[in-house]
Design an enzyme around this catalytic site. Sequence first.
Site, mmCIF file in Angstrom:
data_model
loop_
_atom_site.group_PDB
_atom_site.id
_atom_site.type_symbol
_atom_site.label_atom_id
_atom_site.label_comp_id
_atom_site.label_asym_id
_atom_site.label_seq_id
_atom_site.Cartn_x
_atom_site.Cartn_y
_atom_site.Cartn_z
ATOM 1 N N SER A 44 54.354 9.497 -3.561
ATOM 2 C CA SER A 44 54.325 10.680 -4.436
ATOM 3 C C SER A 44 53.071 11.471 -4.108
ATOM 4 C CB SER A 44 54.332 10.265 -5.908
ATOM 5 O OG SER A 44 55.552 9.663 -6.250
ATOM 6 N N LYS A 46 59.822 15.398 -7.900
ATOM 7 C CA LYS A 46 59.092 14.233 -8.398
ATOM 8 C C LYS A 46 57.963 14.652 -9.345
ATOM 9 C CE LYS A 46 57.574 10.122 -9.099
ATOM 10 N NZ LYS A 46 57.115 9.165 -8.086
#
Length: 305
Positions: free
Chosen positions: A107, A182
Site C-alpha cells: 500500500s 486502496k
Amino acid sequence: MSKLADSSRSTRPAIAWIGLGIMGSPMSENLIKAGYSVTGFTLEQDKLDRLAAAGGTAAASIAEAVGGADVIITMVPASPQVEAIAYGPDGILENARSGALLIDMSSITPQTSVDLAKAAREKGIRVLDAPVSGGEAGAIEAVLSIMVGGEQADFETARPILEALGKTIVLCGPHGSGQTVKAANQLIVAVNIQACAEAVVFLEKSGVDLTAALDVLNGGLAGSTVLTRKKDNFLNRDFRPGFRIDLHHKDMGIVTDAARNVGAALPVGAVVAQLVASLRAQGDGGLDHSALLRAVERLSGRQVA
C-alpha cells in the site's frame, strides 16, 4: 508430493515473493498450496525458515529470488521500501528478466506506482499495482479484496495468481488506480473503526451489555465487515497487530495528500487521521488499528494500561 502435483506446478509461472511480513507470509503460503513454485526473500531469517517449511524456497538476495521468476510479487510496508527493493543494482528492475510481470501488493502512494511502472517499462518489465484489503485474517483465509491498476492484458495474466489470494479482484483503471482505491478503502476503514470505538465506550458507560449490543448492531444497517472482524478485539481489548496503527497512519497520510491534490475535501477523514496520529504519538503504533478504542477511552476519562 505426487508426480501429478509436480507436473501441475511445473506448468505454472515461477513466482518470486519479496516481503514476508504479517500479510506476505500467509499469502505466499497460499500460492504454494495452490501449486505454485515460490522463491522468497525478506530480511528476517525466521520468515525465510517459515517459507521453506511451507514448501517454498528461501533466497539469499533479491537478485537470487527474481532472476528466474516469471512473476514477482512484492508486499512491503510503504513507498520507501518499494523504491529500495525495486531500484538500484541489487534491485528488482536490474535483476528480473525482460518480460517478467511485477505485481506490487504493497500500500503506497499512487504516484510511486505510476513511477515504478514507467521505470519498469524501460526494462521490458510489466507492472500491476495490486494492494489488498482484508487484514491478516483475509490473507490467511485467501479472501482478500484486491484492487488492481495497470493494463488489461497483464491483469488477465495475473488473475489466476490473484484468485489464489483473494475473492474480490477488480481492475480499477490504469497504473496507480489500485492504490487510489486502496487509499479510499483505508479512509473508510479508519472512520468505521473510530465510529465503532466511540459506540463501544458510549454503550459501556451507559451500562448496556456490550456483547448483546454489538451483535444486534451488526445485524442491521450499522453492521460492517469492520465490526465483524474487530468485535472480539473490542470486547477483549485484544490489540495484537493484524494491521498496525503505524501502517494505518501511513495510509491516512496517503489519502489526505492524494485528496488535497485532486481538490477533494475529507473533513471527517482529516479528523480521524489526526486521531490515528495521536494514538501513534502515545506509543500505540505497534498495536492493531482497533486500538483506536484506547484513544476514545482516554478522551472519556478512563485509565488505559
